[in-house]
Motif scaffolding. Sequence first.
Motif, PDB file in Angstrom:
ATOM      1  N   UNK A 190      -1.771  13.390  -3.944  1.00 60.01           N
ATOM      2  CA  UNK A 190      -2.386  12.117  -4.326  1.00 60.01           C
ATOM      3  C   UNK A 190      -3.774  12.429  -4.896  1.00 60.01           C
ATOM      4  N   UNK A 233      -6.371   8.498   2.257  1.00 65.60           N
ATOM      5  CA  UNK A 233      -5.080   8.909   1.695  1.00 65.60           C
ATOM      6  C   UNK A 233      -4.861  10.424   1.760  1.00 65.60           C
ATOM      7  N   UNK A 267       0.993  10.452  -6.831  1.00 65.07           N
ATOM      8  CA  UNK A 267       0.273   9.209  -7.094  1.00 65.07           C
ATOM      9  C   UNK A 267      -1.116   9.521  -7.654  1.00 65.07           C
ATOM     10  N   UNK A 312      -4.530   7.495  -8.818  1.00 57.73           N
ATOM     11  CA  UNK A 312      -5.196   6.193  -8.818  1.00 57.73           C
ATOM     12  C   UNK A 312      -6.454   6.287  -9.691  1.00 57.73           C
ATOM     13  N   UNK A 354      -1.574   4.332 -10.775  1.00 55.02           N
ATOM     14  CA  UNK A 354      -2.129   3.049 -10.358  1.00 55.02           C
ATOM     15  C   UNK A 354      -3.510   2.924 -10.999  1.00 55.02           C
ATOM     16  N   UNK A 381     -12.493  -4.502  -5.004  1.00 56.25           N
ATOM     17  CA  UNK A 381     -11.095  -4.149  -4.752  1.00 56.25           C
ATOM     18  C   UNK A 381     -10.952  -2.841  -3.966  1.00 56.25           C
ATOM     19  N   UNK A 394     -11.875  -3.059  -0.246  1.00 55.26           N
ATOM     20  CA  UNK A 394     -10.845  -3.884   0.408  1.00 55.26           C
ATOM     21  C   UNK A 394      -9.581  -3.049   0.654  1.00 55.26           C
ATOM     22  N   UNK A 395      -9.199  -2.301  -0.384  1.00 53.83           N
ATOM     23  CA  UNK A 395      -8.017  -1.441  -0.275  1.00 53.83           C
ATOM     24  C   UNK A 395      -8.206  -0.417   0.841  1.00 53.83           C
ATOM     25  N   UNK A 409      -7.847  -1.882   4.220  1.00 52.46           N
ATOM     26  CA  UNK A 409      -6.524  -2.364   4.628  1.00 52.46           C
ATOM     27  C   UNK A 409      -5.489  -1.251   4.813  1.00 52.46           C
ATOM     28  N   UNK A 410      -5.900  -0.030   4.549  1.00 50.23           N
ATOM     29  CA  UNK A 410      -4.936   1.071   4.685  1.00 50.23           C
ATOM     30  C   UNK A 410      -4.936   1.622   6.103  1.00 50.23           C
TER      31      UNK A 410
END
Lengths: 309, 248
Positions: free
Chosen positions: A195, A220, A253, A255, A276, A301, A304-305, A308-309
């Motif tokens: 990632x 991550x 992934x 980002x 992403x 954003x 917040x991300x 929330x992970x």
Amino acid sequence: MKTLVWVEHDNAQMKDATLAAVTAASKLGEVHAIVAGSGCQAVADQAAKVAGIGKVHLADDAAYANALPENVAPLIADLMGHHDAFVAPATTTGKNIAPRVAALLDVMQISDILSVEGDKTFTRPIYAGNAIATVTTSDEKLVITVRGTAFDKAATEGGSGEVEAVSGSGDAGLSAFVSEEIAKSDRPELTSAKIIVSGGRALGSSEKFEEVITPLADKLGAGIGASRAAVDAGYVPNDYQVGQTGKIVAPEVYIAIGISGAIQHLAGMKDSKTIIAINKDEDAPIFQIADYGIVADLFNAVPELTGKL
Amino acid sequence: MKILVPVKRVIDYNVKPRVKADGSGVDLANVKMSMNPFDEISVEEAIRLKEAGKAEEIVAVSVGPAKAQETLRTALAMGADRAILVQTDDEVEPLAVAKILKAIVEAEDPGLVILGKQAIDDDSNQTGQMLAALLGWGQGTFANTVEVGDGTIDVKREIDGGLQTVQLKLPAIVTTDLRLNEPRYASLPNIMKAKSKPLDQKTPADYGVDTAPRLTTSKVTEPPKREAGEILEDVDTLVAKLKEMGVA
Ligand SMILES: Cc1cc2nc3c(=O)[nH]c(=O)nc-3n(C[C@H](O)[C@H](O)[C@H](O)COP(=O)(O)OP(=O)(O)OC[C@H]3O[C@@H](n4cnc5c(N)ncnc54)[C@H](O)[C@@H]3O)c2cc1C
Ligand SMILES: Nc1ncnc2c1ncn2[C@@H]1O[C@H](COP(=O)(O)O)[C@@H](O)[C@H]1O
């Protein structure tokens, strides 16, 4: 065909980039390897275990400690007397050495190959990866650099190559190593990370980059990349740059945060499995290639991300 | 010291290249062409060394079609002193360019040759290293900072893990990376002045170099296309997607 693969290492540890080059070389024929360094027997032993490597040439000499091309290229050119192809990973070391070897052998290098189509035929990206050329060489000996993301990694176990000491002419007296600033980090290396979280000009400062990008990457377990604009502005060191003229990556992934998606940047990451993008401009070109996009201010954003992970 | 700066005329970096429908190459008809961006950085660095009193003369060289004169005029307008066009309509590969440059080096006797690390059309990243090999000189590739000393040059290089400094004996080869400097724009008066600076015209044959290609391109194709995906409503949806993918 007998190939000679450049083993990339720091005199103690073989680097992963070597393994894709081994896979590419094995499509051409028998694989030998060259470990040039100083006090690097351990690396030769690691290379000998790589599946597919039949023989490891070990050139252990203080003059080879830093892979200076002036010293190393003549050694390889000599070994090419008994090999048909020199294959190096397209790392900064490989790119530094291979063309020097090619010129000593009077052959054209085939840079950054994506596939092996035949004994002398390969595909390679041109124009920042906007076109793929199929090229065939008429040279007798081949010099090739290999794009790491285009080939699977050879297994690091299972081989039983023999190690043979070789010597070259040592110090050419043209260059000397002075110093190195290598960032130490526990993060996965960009070229092998699963990632990658990558930040662009929009981050605005190194403090903000650290404050916004790093916690998400930590969550991550990701590597951190950047656009050229972010590197030029000094938010992060040069070795974070992803793109045509930086690192080529293809993680599971990717980002892209506050990155517009210039062709030079896309050249380095568009083979990622899932892309992403977080960008406040819905017309940013990055959205044309992203699998998932969020049109938002990254400063809202991303925290917040992360939360929330 | 004299500095030689090879500059290549390439597609402008802002143009998105298009592959020709018949697969024979990239369509360059009516496309904006410019100096390879890394070569602008080379010219700038040479000018800075001259301004710092480390160099006396800057010679720009290009191998290419008659139109490469425009590229050389740009180098002259930035501050190079004179130029050499080695004119040919054939595509010349890095190895042959390096051989032509070697012959020019032998005629001009520069103390330093500064090339770009990579031409953004062929993306070869070879010519400087090849020239260094042919001349038997040291090479400082992917330069981030250069410092000319007494008979030596220190080159701080951008490498995969960070930065590395090497010291080379002069004469030497340097290839430029993006962070070496920010190239200047030529001013209007300098563009006018550049028109009267000397520009020599030569051919590869003048240097006895065979430019017959070693590589033949049988096909040029577009890479696999990526389709635009989904714009997600909010961060929660993204979190759900990441969980689906098993990365969060
Ligand atoms: C020879 C050459 C080689 C190059 N090589 C590379 C390379 O290897 N790699 C590379 O990356 N580039 C490379 N470039 C540079 C490239 O052309 C672009 O200039 C660069 O990629 C732009 O970086 P960026 O996307 O971070 O910045 P910008 O293009 O400025 O984009 C910033 C983006 O952030 C968005 N944004 C701004 N504020 C916010 C916010 N608050 N929230 C969310 N989004 C926001 C904007 O909408 C915009 O899309 C090269 C250029 C040249 C000439
Ligand atoms: N046709 C050419 N004319 C002048 N310089 C060239 C030419 N081709 C390559 N170069 C130089 O070599 C560098 C690297 O090019 P390449 O090896 O093709 O990626 C360029 O940045 C130029 O400095």
